[in-house]
Design an enzyme around this catalytic site. Structure first.
Site, PDB file in Angstrom:
ATOM      1  N   GLU A 252      -3.266   7.685  -4.337  1.00 63.36           N
ATOM      2  CA  GLU A 252      -3.218   6.394  -3.654  1.00 63.36           C
ATOM      3  C   GLU A 252      -2.966   5.271  -4.642  1.00 63.36           C
ATOM      4  O   GLU A 252      -3.659   5.157  -5.657  1.00 63.36           O
ATOM      5  CB  GLU A 252      -4.544   6.137  -2.914  1.00 63.36           C
ATOM      6  CG  GLU A 252      -4.527   4.864  -2.093  1.00 63.36           C
ATOM      7  CD  GLU A 252      -5.899   4.528  -1.517  1.00 63.36           C
ATOM      8  OE1 GLU A 252      -6.853   4.362  -2.302  1.00 63.36           O
ATOM      9  OE2 GLU A 252      -6.013   4.442  -0.289  1.00 63.36           O
TER      10      GLU A 252
ATOM     11  N   TYR B 120       0.847  -1.200   0.000  1.00 60.59           N
ATOM     12  CA  TYR B 120       0.000   0.000   0.000  1.00 60.59           C
ATOM     13  C   TYR B 120       0.876   1.242   0.000  1.00 60.59           C
ATOM     14  O   TYR B 120       1.869   1.326   0.734  1.00 60.59           O
ATOM     15  CB  TYR B 120      -0.885   0.024   1.257  1.00 60.59           C
ATOM     16  CG  TYR B 120      -1.745   1.258   1.329  1.00 60.59           C
ATOM     17  CD1 TYR B 120      -3.007   1.285   0.736  1.00 60.59           C
ATOM     18  CD2 TYR B 120      -1.285   2.425   1.947  1.00 60.59           C
ATOM     19  CE1 TYR B 120      -3.790   2.430   0.766  1.00 60.59           C
ATOM     20  CE2 TYR B 120      -2.064   3.570   1.985  1.00 60.59           C
ATOM     21  CZ  TYR B 120      -3.318   3.567   1.389  1.00 60.59           C
ATOM     22  OH  TYR B 120      -4.084   4.703   1.409  1.00 60.59           O
TER      23      TYR B 120
END
Ligand code: GDP
Ligand code: MN
Length: 397
Positions: free
Chosen positions: A207, A119
């Site tokens: 993101e 992530y």
């Protein structure tokens, strides 16, 4: 303003970041040709909506055993079929709310072999007033769960704007992510590209989830979500051109055309207020009296009668609105202009719900005359709490 994954990936590619090849499909009849432009042997078919959680989402009225908004295909024909099945349907994810979002575009991508899912995000950390990198070894579709149950697995570093991004930031992230060998250098380069893109394009959020290590051991951005500072869009025509108005709340879209500061909310009391501070106070006091605001609306200081009319129309077009509170403190804004706008709007669209008007300040007498002489069924209020109490009572009985 948010953009679609395929647009974000094209932008990242222009900064040199590793992303898969892919093409977007908007019309079912093009699906086969477009899927055929990619080599295979694996294709990924991805619904493009401005919301995350597509993989774990579901379509409205699903067929038996049907998968979510991200599907793998093993042939051109299969990729085309999956694309056609998604186009035009409504995808529901934990970020769309129960109404879901209609899929108007599908992205077909070259499939990757995955060895790890990580992530990574860049965002504006309001606490430090700096851009922060957020990363975790636990990427993929369960990051919300990781954040809730094992927050120590999510690390964050902020970047001093004076030095900007430096190689050691990238190495720190690489070690935090447990990268090794050539991946460390790739990480340092990639983080620099992402930071450059973020600052040059005035991003609010970038993101990459998942950032993957491919089965060949290379880093790749497998998903991309980007949001931009709307106040900076005037200097980014290229980004503004990516705007997809079908993704926006129609009421907010209409408001933006008239330069109104409007945000749709879930409550039942529509508010028309001048000044952001007064609008916030009005929302607070509505809550204090036991109801919920249906919107935030600041008509601004220099509003014209036309602007006020449009604002009122936007409020009344909201089916959840069971009552309207007009709360104006006339400073630069004159009460008579507001009154004329309200009367004009009601004449045009009618009034099916109770309306409480509180006017104070510049030209207040003139404003009250216009309202009183209009024959409108208005409940007059003297001050803010009186106004809130009256509208809540009118709505809730
Ligand atoms: P999201 O669910 O909206 O976040 O969509 P993502 O783009 O993150 O895709 C969801 C999941 O699909 C990823 O976490 C991967 O596990 C899987 N996925 C996406 N692209 C590929 C790919 O190229 N190959 C493989 N094997 N899986 C993929
Ligand atoms: Mn994702």
């Amino acid at each position: 303003m948010n953009i679609h994954e395929y647009q974000a990936k094209a932008l990242l590619r222009s900064y040199g970041a590793p992303v898969s090849d892919g093409h977007v499909v908007t019309r079912a009849e093009e699906a086969k040709t477009i899927a055929g432009e990619l080599d295979g042997p694996l294709w990924v078919v991805k619904a493009q909506i401005h919301a995350g959680g597509r993989g774990k989402g579901h379509f409205m009225e699903p067929e038996a055993g049907e998968k979510g908004g991200v599907r793998l295909a093993k042939s051109v024909g299969e990729a085309a079929e999956e694309t056609k099945k998604m186009l035009g349907r409504t995808l529901v994810t934990h970020q769309t709310g129960p109404a879901g979002k209609q899929v108007g575009r599908v992205y077909i991508e070259d499939g990757s072999g995955i060895s790890r899912e990580l992530y990574l995000a860049l965002l504006v950390d309001r606490q430090t007033s700096r851009i922060a990198f957020v990363c975790s070894t636990e990427g993929g579709m369960d990051i919300e769960e990781v954040a809730a149950s094992t927050p120590d697995k999510i690390l964050s570093f902020s970047i001093d704007p004076v030095t900007g991004y430096q190689g050691y930031h990238g190495r720190r992230i690489a070690f935090a992510l447990g990268l090794e060998g050539k991946q460390i250098k790739q990480c340092v380069t990639l983080m620099g590209q992402l930071y450059k893109c973020f600052t040059e394009k005035d991003c609010e959020m970038l993101e990459i989830n998942p950032l993957i290590v491919t089965d060949a051991g290379d880093l790749k951005c497998l998903d991309a979500k980007m949001g931009f500072d709307s106040n900076a869009l005037y200097r980014h025509d290229d980004i503004l051109a990516l705007r997809d108005e079908t993704e926006e709340d129609p009421k907010e879209l209409a408001a933006s055309k008239y330069d109104l500061n409007y945000i749709a909310l879930d409550g039942e009391i529509g508010c028309m207020v001048n000044g952001a501070g007064l609008a916030m106070a009005t929302m607070d006091i509505i809550k204090l009296y036991g109801a919920e605001p249906a919107n935030f609306l600041d008509v601004g200081g220099g509003a014209t009668k036309e602007k006020v009319t449009e604002a009122f129309k936007i409020i009344t077009s909201d089916e959840n609105v069971k009552g309207i509170l007009v709360n104006i403190f006339g400073g630069i804004m004159r009460c008579d202009v507001i009154a004329e706008g309200v009367v004009a709007a009601v004449k045009e669209v009618g009034l099916k719900v109770p309306l409480v008007v509180r006017l104070e300040g510049t030209n207040v007498e003139k404003g009250k005359e216009i309202i009183n002489g209009s024959g409108l069924d208005v409940i007059a209020a003297d001050d803010l709490s009186d106004a809130a109490e009256k509208i809540v009572k009118a709505v809730k009985g």
